[in-house]
Design an enzyme around this catalytic site. Structure first.
Site, PDB file in Angstrom:
ATOM      1  N   SER A   1       0.820  -1.212   0.000  1.00  0.00           N
ATOM      2  CA  SER A   1       0.000   0.000   0.000  1.00  0.00           C
ATOM      3  C   SER A   1       0.856   1.265   0.000  1.00  0.00           C
ATOM      4  O   SER A   1       1.636   1.504  -0.909  1.00  0.00           O
ATOM      5  CB  SER A   1      -0.958  -0.052   1.192  1.00  0.00           C
ATOM      6  OG  SER A   1      -1.942   0.949   1.088  1.00  0.00           O
TER       7      SER A   1
ATOM      8  N   ASP B   1      -5.543   2.557  -3.292  1.00  0.00           N
ATOM      9  CA  ASP B   1      -6.765   2.532  -2.499  1.00  0.00           C
ATOM     10  C   ASP B   1      -6.936   3.809  -1.674  1.00  0.00           C
ATOM     11  O   ASP B   1      -8.000   4.040  -1.105  1.00  0.00           O
ATOM     12  CB  ASP B   1      -6.855   1.280  -1.615  1.00  0.00           C
ATOM     13  CG  ASP B   1      -5.767   1.197  -0.561  1.00  0.00           C
ATOM     14  OD1 ASP B   1      -4.862   2.061  -0.538  1.00  0.00           O
ATOM     15  OD2 ASP B   1      -5.813   0.256   0.263  1.00  0.00           O
TER      16      ASP B   1
ATOM     17  N   ASP C   1      -0.944   1.139  -3.938  1.00  0.00           N
ATOM     18  CA  ASP C   1      -1.892   0.162  -4.478  1.00  0.00           C
ATOM     19  C   ASP C   1      -3.205   0.797  -4.882  1.00  0.00           C
ATOM     20  O   ASP C   1      -4.181   0.106  -5.163  1.00  0.00           O
ATOM     21  CB  ASP C   1      -2.123  -0.990  -3.493  1.00  0.00           C
ATOM     22  CG  ASP C   1      -2.881  -0.558  -2.249  1.00  0.00           C
ATOM     23  OD1 ASP C   1      -2.834   0.647  -1.898  1.00  0.00           O
ATOM     24  OD2 ASP C   1      -3.514  -1.423  -1.610  1.00  0.00           O
TER      25      ASP C   1
ATOM     26  N   ASP D   1      -2.014   6.297  -3.808  1.00  0.00           N
ATOM     27  CA  ASP D   1      -0.895   5.645  -3.125  1.00  0.00           C
ATOM     28  C   ASP D   1      -0.483   4.402  -3.911  1.00  0.00           C
ATOM     29  O   ASP D   1      -0.969   4.153  -5.015  1.00  0.00           O
ATOM     30  CB  ASP D   1      -1.249   5.313  -1.669  1.00  0.00           C
ATOM     31  CG  ASP D   1      -2.271   4.193  -1.550  1.00  0.00           C
ATOM     32  OD1 ASP D   1      -3.057   3.999  -2.492  1.00  0.00           O
ATOM     33  OD2 ASP D   1      -2.290   3.499  -0.517  1.00  0.00           O
TER      34      ASP D   1
END
Length: 430
Positions: free
Chosen positions: A96, A236, A234, A232
């Site tokens: 992430s 999300d 990933d 960011d």
């Protein structure tokens, strides 16, 4: 022992997260997936992602399953394609918003939801019981053909919007959105300028992206680009920039809620935030006749609370926005489309969110050692007794050896200093 934290198995590559970890996870999922189970897999751009993918797929094969390679796509794409393709599990290889040296394994069940704690424990027990063998050789698993375009089409079928004539800047932080984000917004008719939109995993989240939104703000300040979105690693988390100003995430959430209520898109008269959501939002929503329901921190906890209460909108103050009508998790592409739609129809997000006024608050991270952790509830209760007008949240991070402190109210700085002094003995030496 449960190997999962608040959002999958995450840590520094080579120590907490290894090819052996990925292999055991893949094999465990295959063993629990029924007859010839299928596991959908995507990843972000991290340098370690390719090796972890190879090990994960070998584990799936060794357990009698097969894999579908989505390539580099956002986390929500895994949950989406698990459902669309009728697969048994999905795995996103990503840490992430964490730095490039970290990586992680986020696991989804066949409904597209991240594993619940009971499922996590079952998979963890199996992983712990298996022989810890390192995978050998390489697996060539081709990327599902034209998957980026398919994902864009699927998103736009849920959130149809035309952005012709609008200039939009994107900061893809060298992460999972590096290709698909520009593709999506261009297909909507927007004029797009993208930054950090190349496959450079060694730079993922480094001074850019949703956790460093000022980077994008500086890039578009003084230009003819009024609106910007930063993602960011990933994809999300979302940060919104307007005319070179970073819009507070909670103000963005207020604008989304207000718009959805005006469009009769809000299910029920409530939305879900977390224990960290600023109380100013609760006050502003009360003026709209909307209740703020709080959950524990974590987008999975937010979504579970939404399901429990029959609600379709929720968010974390970190920039995770959840829309149950469109996805089973936070997808910054969907969130950005909705904000762009609001901007097109209502004008300035900064102006549209003016009824929201933040209550003064302060956040602090405190590093700790495992052998010196005190009773956090006792510390919190003492602060609440001494300062009853303050709201105090003190919790362990699910991804790092840190305590997260949030204090809200007129005396928040006094409480912060007192808590930090109380916890001084547990701090790691500098």
């Amino acid at each position: 022992m449960n190997l999962f934290g608040t959002d999958g198995i995450r840590g520094t590559y080579g120590s907490t997260i290894t090819e052996g970890t990925a292999f055991l996870l893949g094999k465990s999922l295959a063993l629990h997936g029924g007859c010839q189970p299928i596991v959908v897999i995507a990843r972000d751009t991290r340098v370690s992602g390719d090796a972890l993918f190879n090990a994960l797929v070998q584990g799936v094969y060794s357990g009698g399953g097969s894999a579908i390679n989505l390539g580099i796509l956002p986390t929500n794409a895994v949950g989406h394609f698990v459902r669309k393709l009728g697969s048994d599990y999905g795995v996103m290889i990503s840490a992430s918003h964490n730095p490039p040296q970290d990586n992680g394994l986020k696991v989804f069940d066949r409904t597209g939801l991240k594993l619940c704690q009971a499922q996590q424990q079952i998979i963890s027990n199996t992983m712990n019981s298996l022989m810890r063998a390192m995978p050998k050789g390489r697996i060539f698993e081709p990327v599902f053909y034209d998957i980026d375009a398919i994902y864009c089409e699927d998103i736009l079928s849920k959130v149809p919007v035309r952005l012709d004539g609008i200039h939009i800047a994107l900061d893809c932080c060298y992460g999972a959105s590096f290709k698909v984000a520009k593709m999506l917004f261009t297909s909507c008719g927007a004029t797009v300028r993208a930054f950090c939109n190349s496959n450079k995993g060694e730079l993922i989240n480094v001074d850019c992206g949703a956790t460093h939104a000022q980077f994008l703000a500086d890039k578009i300040k003084g230009t003819d680009i009024p609106l910007g979105f930063a993602f960011d690693g990933d994809c999300d988390r979302l940060a919104v920039v307007e005319n070179g100003v970073v819009v507070d995430n909670t103000a963005v959430f207020y604008a989304i809620i207000r718009y959805m209520k005006e469009q009769n898109l809000l299910r029920g008269s409530a939305v879900v935030g977390t224990v960290l959501t600023n109380s100013g939002l609760q006050n502003a929503l009360a003026e709209l006749g909307i209740q703020l329901v709080r959950s524990d921190v974590g987008d999975t906890n937010v979504y579970n609370k939404m399901t429990e209460c029959g609600l379709n909108v929720g968010a974390e103050d970190s920039g995770h926005y959840l829309f149950a009508d469109y996805a089973t998790g936070s997808d910054a592409l969907i969130s950005a489309l909705i904000v762009a739609k609001i901007y097109k129809e209502k004008g300035s997000i900064l102006q549209y969110s003016l009824p929201y006024h933040a209550v003064e608050g302060v956040k602090t991270d405190i590093e700790w050692t495992l052998d010196k952790l005190p009773d956090l509830n006792a510390v919190k209760q003492r602060m609440q007794t001494l300062y009853p007008d303050c709201r105090v949240v003190l919790r362990k991070s699910g991804t790092e050896n840190k305590l997260r402190l949030y204090v809200e109210g007129d005396n928040c700085h006094e409480v912060q200093k007192l808590v930090v002094a109380t916890l001084a003995p547990i701090k790691k030496p500098s």
